[in-house]
Design a protein around this motif. Structure first.
Motif, mmCIF file in Angstrom:
data_model
loop_
_atom_site.group_PDB
_atom_site.id
_atom_site.type_symbol
_atom_site.label_atom_id
_atom_site.label_comp_id
_atom_site.label_asym_id
_atom_site.label_seq_id
_atom_site.Cartn_x
_atom_site.Cartn_y
_atom_site.Cartn_z
ATOM 1 N N MET A 144 -0.236 14.258 -0.805
ATOM 2 C CA MET A 144 0.313 12.907 -0.628
ATOM 3 C C MET A 144 1.606 12.784 -1.425
ATOM 4 S SD MET A 144 -1.156 9.350 -2.032
ATOM 5 C CE MET A 144 -2.825 9.646 -1.488
ATOM 6 N N ASP A 157 -0.656 -0.059 -2.721
ATOM 7 C CA ASP A 157 -1.973 -0.209 -2.097
ATOM 8 C C ASP A 157 -3.044 0.488 -2.925
ATOM 9 O OD1 ASP A 157 -0.706 -1.454 -0.069
ATOM 10 O OD2 ASP A 157 -0.634 0.318 1.249
ATOM 11 N N SER A 158 -4.272 0.148 -2.611
ATOM 12 C CA SER A 158 -5.392 0.832 -3.249
ATOM 13 C C SER A 158 -5.281 2.333 -2.990
ATOM 14 C CB SER A 158 -6.687 0.280 -2.652
ATOM 15 O OG SER A 158 -7.763 0.949 -3.204
ATOM 16 N N GLY A 159 -5.416 3.124 -4.029
ATOM 17 C CA GLY A 159 -5.350 4.582 -3.888
ATOM 18 C C GLY A 159 -3.952 5.140 -3.945
ATOM 19 N N SER A 160 -2.944 4.287 -4.144
ATOM 20 C CA SER A 160 -1.563 4.795 -4.128
ATOM 21 C C SER A 160 -1.181 5.459 -5.458
ATOM 22 C CB SER A 160 -0.580 3.668 -3.791
ATOM 23 O OG SER A 160 -0.653 2.651 -4.764
ATOM 24 N N GLY A 161 -1.976 5.256 -6.500
ATOM 25 C CA GLY A 161 -1.715 5.992 -7.739
ATOM 26 C C GLY A 161 -1.344 5.129 -8.939
ATOM 27 N N LYS A 162 -1.608 3.828 -8.881
ATOM 28 C CA LYS A 162 -1.202 2.940 -9.983
ATOM 29 C C LYS A 162 -1.897 3.310 -11.295
ATOM 30 C CE LYS A 162 -2.556 -0.714 -7.726
ATOM 31 N NZ LYS A 162 -3.016 -0.004 -6.512
ATOM 32 N N THR A 163 -3.219 3.447 -11.237
ATOM 33 C CA THR A 163 -3.953 3.759 -12.467
ATOM 34 C C THR A 163 -3.559 5.140 -12.988
ATOM 35 O OG1 THR A 163 -5.793 2.357 -11.822
ATOM 36 C CG2 THR A 163 -6.285 4.063 -13.429
ATOM 37 N N THR A 164 -3.405 6.080 -12.061
ATOM 38 C CA THR A 164 -2.995 7.420 -12.474
ATOM 39 C C THR A 164 -1.654 7.350 -13.198
ATOM 40 O OG1 THR A 164 -4.116 8.282 -10.516
ATOM 41 C CG2 THR A 164 -2.534 9.757 -11.590
ATOM 42 N N TYR A 195 -5.396 15.675 -8.789
ATOM 43 C CA TYR A 195 -6.793 15.721 -9.219
ATOM 44 C C TYR A 195 -7.434 16.940 -8.580
ATOM 45 C CZ TYR A 195 -6.424 10.930 -10.952
ATOM 46 O OH TYR A 195 -6.063 9.807 -11.650
ATOM 47 N N LEU A 197 -0.002 14.009 -6.145
ATOM 48 C CA LEU A 197 0.714 12.724 -6.210
ATOM 49 C C LEU A 197 2.089 12.996 -6.824
ATOM 50 C CD1 LEU A 197 -2.240 10.715 -7.782
ATOM 51 C CD2 LEU A 197 -1.294 10.272 -5.529
ATOM 52 N N GLU A 247 -4.653 -3.962 -14.052
ATOM 53 C CA GLU A 247 -5.347 -5.051 -13.352
ATOM 54 C C GLU A 247 -5.960 -6.056 -14.338
ATOM 55 O OE1 GLU A 247 -5.337 -5.474 -10.156
ATOM 56 O OE2 GLU A 247 -5.025 -3.525 -9.217
HETATM 57 N N1 ATP Z 1 -11.013 11.122 -11.152
HETATM 58 C C1 ATP Z 1 -10.517 11.374 -9.939
HETATM 59 N N2 ATP Z 1 -10.835 12.509 -9.275
HETATM 60 C C2 ATP Z 1 -10.315 12.794 -8.060
HETATM 61 N N3 ATP Z 1 -9.439 11.985 -7.422
HETATM 62 C C3 ATP Z 1 -9.087 10.844 -8.017
HETATM 63 C C4 ATP Z 1 -9.594 10.474 -9.307
HETATM 64 N N4 ATP Z 1 -9.051 9.285 -9.669
HETATM 65 C C5 ATP Z 1 -8.243 8.928 -8.651
HETATM 66 N N5 ATP Z 1 -8.266 9.850 -7.664
HETATM 67 C C6 ATP Z 1 -7.496 9.802 -6.408
HETATM 68 O O1 ATP Z 1 -6.110 9.700 -6.721
HETATM 69 C C7 ATP Z 1 -5.459 8.747 -5.893
HETATM 70 C C8 ATP Z 1 -4.841 7.652 -6.756
HETATM 71 O O2 ATP Z 1 -5.873 6.934 -7.428
HETATM 72 P P1 ATP Z 1 -5.572 5.725 -8.423
HETATM 73 O O3 ATP Z 1 -6.874 5.293 -9.029
HETATM 74 O O4 ATP Z 1 -4.482 6.113 -9.332
HETATM 75 O O5 ATP Z 1 -5.032 4.622 -7.396
HETATM 76 P P2 ATP Z 1 -4.817 3.054 -7.604
HETATM 77 O O6 ATP Z 1 -3.520 2.725 -6.937
HETATM 78 O O7 ATP Z 1 -4.949 2.677 -9.037
HETATM 79 O O8 ATP Z 1 -6.026 2.455 -6.769
HETATM 80 P P3 ATP Z 1 -6.788 1.033 -6.895
HETATM 81 O O9 ATP Z 1 -5.763 -0.023 -6.643
HETATM 82 O O10 ATP Z 1 -7.805 1.106 -5.805
HETATM 83 O O11 ATP Z 1 -7.395 0.964 -8.276
HETATM 84 C C9 ATP Z 1 -6.524 8.251 -4.926
HETATM 85 O O12 ATP Z 1 -6.392 8.994 -3.734
HETATM 86 C C10 ATP Z 1 -7.828 8.561 -5.609
HETATM 87 O O13 ATP Z 1 -8.841 8.819 -4.683
#
Ligand code: ATP
Length: 241
Positions: free
Chosen positions: A1, A63-70, A39, A45, A189
């Motif tokens: 991605m 969006d959800s899953g776009s990588g904000k927390t990462t 991951y 990412l 969040e």
């Molecule tokens: N511990 C993990 N192991 C494997 N993949 C992970 C892990 N944590 C996150 N991912 C994947 O990495 C990508 C980014 O996740 P992340 O949690 O950073 O997104 P996000 O934007 O914070 O999502 P949300 O808004 O739903 O909290 C997603 O595809 C997720 O499935």
């Protein structure tokens, strides 16, 4: 991605492709350069480069899953990227040895998550004392008193977390995040499960504390209510496979 990003400035309705609006002459508190993270078993990412000047509070959107927390974890020194580096306050984060990194994080980065994550067996005051200890600083009870007073929590200094209301718990987490006067305050969040009134008061607290401690706020959020208060954003999105 692949994760692309654009800077948007909602209040001034800047041009969509507005990377050029970064202030070249302004001191930068954070830069992100060439960062990628994968991951185990997942796709890579890629984060577009980012520079945040001191005092420019910034939202991380996507969006959800776009990588904000990462991204927040990478910016905070909690997750080492596979490539690239992060500079905070002039320090290349991932050039530091693990112990130095822990201390740097304790001193310069304040972290606030949706859950307070206070140490349950310690009082509010003791939670702040260990935050000072992690930063390699001496216990400074007058600073703790100052911060707790600002957050209207001084009367709970000797209470244990399970005796606090939800709002008090959140203020204690904010107190812990700002007690060492960090350069950046990172919040993931922080308003996700709050009603409008509590959202407004948490945002007010974060903005006030950032101003008082001279910190730059970085908030990851989906919450439209937060977007009305902070003009600058770094947006994750655009999957290019
Ligand atoms: N511990 C993990 N192991 C494997 N993949 C992970 C892990 N944590 C996150 N991912 C994947 O990495 C990508 C980014 O996740 P992340 O949690 O950073 O997104 P996000 O934007 O914070 O999502 P949300 O808004 O739903 O909290 C997603 O595809 C997720 O499935």
């Amino acid at each position: 991605m692949r994760v692309t990003s654009i800077w948007t400035e909602y209040l001034k309705l800047a041009e969509p492709n507005s990377l050029a609006m970064q202030d070249n002459n302004t001191e930068k508190v954070i830069s992100l350069n060439g960062v990628t993270y994968r991951y185990r078993g997942g796709e890579s990412l890629h984060f577009a480069d980012l520079e945040i000047p001191v005092g420019r509070h910034t939202l991380i959107l996507g969006d959800s899953g776009s990588g904000k927390t990462t991204l927040l974890h990478i910016l905070s020194g909690l997750l080492k990227p596979d490539t690239g580096n992060v500079t905070i306050d002039g320090q290349l984060l991932y050039d530091l040895a693990p112990r130095q990194l822990d201390e740097f994080r304790g001193r310069r980065i304040g972290l606030i998550f949706q859950e307070a994550h206070l140490v349950k067996s310690l009082t509010v005051k003791e939670n702040l004392q260990i935050a000072q200890g992690f930063a390699g600083a001496k216990v400074d009870n007058s600073r703790i008193h100052e911060v707790l007073t600002l957050l209207n929590l001084d009367h709970k200094a000797n209470s244990y977390p399970n005796k606090l209301s939800r709002g008090q718990m959140q203020r204690a987490a904010i107190a812990r995040a700002v007690v060492n006067r960090p350069a950046i305050l990172v919040a993931d969040e922080p308003t996700a499960s709050l009603d409008d009134r509590n959202t407004a008061s948490v945002l007010e607290l974060l903005l006030n504390q950032a101003e008082t401690s001279g910190a730059t706020l970085i908030i990851a959020t989906h919450d439209k209510r937060v977007k009305t208060r902070i003009a600058h954003a770094y947006e994750l999105g655009g999957h290019l496979s």
